[in-house]
Design a protein around this motif. Structure first.
Motif, PDB file in Angstrom:
ATOM      1  N   LEU A   1      52.998  18.982  87.760  1.00  0.00           N
ATOM      2  CA  LEU A   1      51.537  19.020  87.670  1.00  0.00           C
ATOM      3  C   LEU A   1      50.930  17.681  87.287  1.00  0.00           C
ATOM      4  O   LEU A   1      49.791  17.619  86.836  1.00  0.00           O
ATOM      5  CB  LEU A   1      51.054  20.103  86.703  1.00  0.00           C
ATOM      6  N   ASP A   2      51.673  16.574  87.466  1.00  0.00           N
ATOM      7  CA  ASP A   2      51.070  15.260  87.269  1.00  0.00           C
ATOM      8  C   ASP A   2      50.064  15.021  88.391  1.00  0.00           C
ATOM      9  O   ASP A   2      50.326  15.348  89.542  1.00  0.00           O
ATOM     10  CB  ASP A   2      52.169  14.189  87.289  1.00  0.00           C
ATOM     11  N   ASN A   3      48.887  14.452  88.045  1.00  0.00           N
ATOM     12  CA  ASN A   3      47.848  14.397  89.072  1.00  0.00           C
ATOM     13  C   ASN A   3      47.833  13.100  89.854  1.00  0.00           C
ATOM     14  O   ASN A   3      47.207  13.016  90.889  1.00  0.00           O
ATOM     15  CB  ASN A   3      46.477  14.641  88.452  1.00  0.00           C
ATOM     16  N   THR A   4      48.517  12.061  89.368  1.00  0.00           N
ATOM     17  CA  THR A   4      48.483  10.804  90.110  1.00  0.00           C
ATOM     18  C   THR A   4      49.858  10.551  90.713  1.00  0.00           C
ATOM     19  O   THR A   4      50.872  10.674  90.042  1.00  0.00           O
ATOM     20  CB  THR A   4      48.115   9.652  89.181  1.00  0.00           C
TER      21      THR A   4
ATOM     22  N   PHE B   1      36.206   5.842  89.956  1.00  0.00           N
ATOM     23  CA  PHE B   1      35.678   6.787  88.970  1.00  0.00           C
ATOM     24  C   PHE B   1      34.312   7.296  89.404  1.00  0.00           C
ATOM     25  O   PHE B   1      33.449   6.520  89.809  1.00  0.00           O
ATOM     26  CB  PHE B   1      35.566   6.087  87.611  1.00  0.00           C
ATOM     27  N   GLY B   2      34.145   8.640  89.342  1.00  0.00           N
ATOM     28  CA  GLY B   2      32.835   9.217  89.592  1.00  0.00           C
ATOM     29  C   GLY B   2      32.573   9.578  91.041  1.00  0.00           C
ATOM     30  O   GLY B   2      31.493  10.046  91.365  1.00  0.00           O
ATOM     31  N   THR B   3      33.544   9.401  91.942  1.00  0.00           N
ATOM     32  CA  THR B   3      33.350   9.832  93.326  1.00  0.00           C
ATOM     33  C   THR B   3      34.123  11.127  93.568  1.00  0.00           C
ATOM     34  O   THR B   3      34.931  11.542  92.744  1.00  0.00           O
ATOM     35  CB  THR B   3      33.837   8.761  94.308  1.00  0.00           C
ATOM     36  N   LEU B   4      33.861  11.763  94.727  1.00  0.00           N
ATOM     37  CA  LEU B   4      34.489  13.057  94.994  1.00  0.00           C
ATOM     38  C   LEU B   4      36.004  12.914  95.098  1.00  0.00           C
ATOM     39  O   LEU B   4      36.762  13.725  94.573  1.00  0.00           O
ATOM     40  CB  LEU B   4      33.921  13.640  96.288  1.00  0.00           C
ATOM     41  N   PHE B   5      36.461  11.822  95.772  1.00  0.00           N
ATOM     42  CA  PHE B   5      37.900  11.653  95.935  1.00  0.00           C
ATOM     43  C   PHE B   5      38.443  10.782  94.806  1.00  0.00           C
ATOM     44  O   PHE B   5      38.888   9.655  95.027  1.00  0.00           O
ATOM     45  CB  PHE B   5      38.215  11.036  97.298  1.00  0.00           C
ATOM     46  N   SER B   6      38.377  11.307  93.608  1.00  0.00           N
ATOM     47  CA  SER B   6      38.958  10.588  92.481  1.00  0.00           C
ATOM     48  C   SER B   6      39.814  11.579  91.707  1.00  0.00           C
ATOM     49  O   SER B   6      39.962  12.730  92.089  1.00  0.00           O
ATOM     50  CB  SER B   6      37.862   9.989  91.597  1.00  0.00           C
ATOM     51  N   ALA B   7      40.403  11.113  90.607  1.00  0.00           N
ATOM     52  CA  ALA B   7      41.217  11.960  89.727  1.00  0.00           C
ATOM     53  C   ALA B   7      42.438  12.547  90.416  1.00  0.00           C
ATOM     54  O   ALA B   7      42.884  13.631  90.076  1.00  0.00           O
ATOM     55  CB  ALA B   7      40.373  13.072  89.102  1.00  0.00           C
ATOM     56  N   GLY B   8      42.989  11.840  91.399  1.00  0.00           N
ATOM     57  CA  GLY B   8      44.246  12.275  92.004  1.00  0.00           C
ATOM     58  C   GLY B   8      44.122  13.625  92.685  1.00  0.00           C
ATOM     59  O   GLY B   8      43.212  13.854  93.475  1.00  0.00           O
TER      60      GLY B   8
END
Lengths: 85, 235, 126
Positions: free
Chosen positions: B185-188, B197-204
Motif C-alpha cells: 500500500l505504498d503510494n509512490t 502538489f495540488g493537482t488531480l494527478f498527484s499523491a501517487g
C-alpha cells in the motif's frame, strides 16, 4: 476569539437540543417519532463535527447517520406495521 | 429490583470512567508527537493536500482494508438473512402512489448526485471528501431512486461486478506497491514521484485506490438497501 | 471559566449521549428501541473521539492557501489532529453496517415470534 465564543454557544445550544431529543427517542411511545429524533441527533452531531474542524467526518455522518440509517429503520418499521395489521 | 441495582452500577461505572476523562482533559494548544510528524512531513512524503486522506489510505492503509472487509461481511450476512423465497421474488410491493414531485425531482437529481459522489471520491486527496464519503453519497442517490419508485429493480449483477472488481483492484494496487515501491500500500512508485502538489494527478496512487474504495463502499451500501427494499415483498 | 472551551463542551455532549445511549440499551424492552439507543451511543462515542483531537483555534487538516504554512509545507502549527478524524471516518461506516445487521436480526426475530418484546425471547435464559 469572537469566532470561538460563537462556536461554543452553538455547541451548547445544539447539545441541549440533542440531549432532549435523546430522551425523547428513548421514551416516546411511537417508534417513528423516536427514529426521527435519532436522525436529528446525527444531523446535529454532523454540525458539531464541522465546528470541531473535521469536515470529512461531517460529510460522512450527514450522509450515513442521518440519511441511510433512517431509511432502513423505516423499512423495518413498515414491515412490522404491515405484518401486524 | 436486583436488575435495577445492576443497571445503576453499570451506569455509575461508565460515569466514573468518563468523569476521569473529562477532568484530565485540557484544551490542547499543540499537537501530539505523532500528529506533529504527520502534519510536518505528510505533504512532502505523500503529496496529498488532505492529511486525513493521507492517513486513511497510506499511513494506516491496513485499517481501510480491514474496514471494507468488515462492511463486505456485514453486507453478506444481511443478504443471507433477508433472502426471499422463490415465489416471493416476483411479487409487487403494494404502496400508495408516489407523488409527481418526488418522481420528477428524482429523475433530475439522481444523475447529479452520482456525479457529485464521483467528484467527491476523485478529489479526496485535495478537498474534504474521499472514498467513504463519495460512496455514501452515491448510495443516497440509489436510496432516492428506490423511494421514487418502490418497485424499481436494482441490477444486482452490475453491483456484484463493481464490488468484486474494485475489491481486487484495491489489493492489486497494494501489491504493486510491494513490487515497485517501498511496501504494501505504498503510494509512490520508484522513479515516478508524487506529482505536482495540488493537482488531480498527484499523491501517487491515492486517487486510484480511493476511487476503488468509493465504488466498493457505494456498491456495498446499495446492496444493503436493495435487500431491505426486497424484504418488503414478503409481507 | 477554564472549563468553557469548545473541546470541553463537545466532550461533555459526547459523554452525555453515550451514557444516555447505554441507559437506553439496558432499560428498554423493545428491540427497535435498543437498536436506536445503540445508534445514539455510537454518535456520542464518535463526538468524544473527535473532540479529543481538537486543538484550540486551529483549522481543518487540509493544506491550501488559506492555511498558514512554514517551509516545505509544514503545517504543524496551524491544523488540528488528523488521526482521530481518520479513525472516526471508518467507525461511522462500520456503525452503519452493524446497525443494518442488527435490524436484519430484529426483522428475523419478529417474523419468528410476531413480537418485539425482548422478554419473550427466553429460550436461552437460565
Amino acid at each position: 476569539m469572537n469566532r470561538e465564543f460563537l462556536f461554543i454557544g452553538l455547541t451548547i445550544f445544539l447539545g441541549l437540543i440533542s440531549i432532549i431529543l435523546a430522551f425523547v427517542a428513548i421514551h416516546h411511545k411511537k417508534l417513528s417519532v423516536a427514529v426521527i429524533s435519532t436522525s436529528f441527533i446525527s444531523l446535529f452531531a454532523s454540525i458539531i463535527f464541522l465546528l470541531l474542524a473535521a469536515p470529512d467526518v461531517a460529510m460522512t455522518e450527514a450522509a450515513i447517520g442521518s440519511g441511510l440509517t433512517t431509511l432502513i429503520f423505516f423499512y423495518v418499521l413498515n414491515k412490522i406495521k404491515k405484518t401486524n395489521a | 429490583m436486583l436488575k435495577n441495582i445492576l443497571i445503576a452500577l453499570v451506569l455509575i461505572g461508565f460515569g466514573v470512567i468518563f468523569y476521569d476523562l473529562f477532568m484530565v482533559y485540557e484544551a490542547k494548544t499543540e499537537l501530539t508527537d505523532l500528529a506533529h510528524y504527520y502534519a510536518k512531513n505528510g505533504a512532502n512524503e505523500i503529496g496529498g493536500a488532505n492529511l486525513v486522506t493521507s492517513i486513511v489510505v497510506t499511513y494506516r492503509g491496513f485499517d481501510t482494508l480491514g474496514e471494507v472487509t468488515i462492511l463486505f461481511v456485514a453486507a453478506s450476512i444481511i443478504s443471507f438473512f433477508l433472502k426471499l423465497k422463490e415465489d416471493e421474488e416476483e411479487k409487487v410491493i403494494g404502496s400508495k402512489d408516489t407523488t409527481e414531485l418526488l418522481v420528477t425531482a428524482s429523475q433530475v437529481l439522481v444523475p447529479l448526485i452520482f456525479l457529485f459522489g464521483v467528484y467527491v471520491f476523485m478529489n479526496g486527496h485535495l478537498t474534504p471528501g474521499g472514498g467513504f464519503q463519495g460512496g455514501s453519497i452515491i448510495a443516497t442517490g440509489v436510496a432516492l431512486m428506490i423511494m421514487a419508485n418502490p418497485n424499481f429493480k436494482i441490477n444486482t449483477q452490475i453491483i456484484h461486478w463493481i464490488e468484486s472488481i474494485s475489491g481486487v483492484a484495491f489489493v492489486f494496487a497494494g501489491v504493486l506497491g510491494v513490487l515497485l515501491g517501498g511496501g504494501f500500500l505504498d503510494n509512490t512508485f520508484k522513479g515516478l514521484g508524487v506529482g505536482e502538489f495540488g493537482t488531480l494527478f498527484s499523491a501517487g496512487v491515492i486517487p486510484i485506490i480511493y476511487s476503488f474504495v468509493g465504488l466498493k463502499v457505494g456498491a456495498e451500501i446499495s446492496n444493503i438497501l436493495n435487500k431491505y427494499q426486497k424484504s418488503q415483498k414478503s409481507i | 471559566m477554564e472549563y468553557i472551551t469548545l473541546g470541553h463542551m463537545s466532550l461533555l455532549l459526547g459523554i452525555s449521549l453515550t451514557v444516555i445511549g447505554f441507559w437506553g440499551i439496558l432499560t428498554q424492552k423493545n428491540i427497535i428501541k435498543i437498536i436506536l439507543s445503540f445508534t445514539i451511543a455510537d454518535a456520542g462515542v464518535n463526538i468524544v473521539i473527535v473532540s479529543l483531537g481538537y486543538v484550540v483555534g486551529k483549522t481543518a487538516p487540509i493544506i491550501d492557501n488559506a492555511v498558514v504554512q512554514e517551509a516545505g509545507r509544514n503545517v504543524s502549527a496551524s491544523v488540528v489532529d488528523p488521526i482521530p478524524q481518520a479513525l472516526v471516518l471508518t467507525s461511522i461506516v462500520i456503525g452503519f453496517g452493524v446497525t443494518a445487521l442488527m435490524l436484519a436480526f430484529a426483522m428475523k426475530m419478529f417474523t419468528a415470534k410476531k413480537t418485539l418484546d425482548i422478554n419473550q425471547f427466553n429460550e436461552l435464559k437460565w
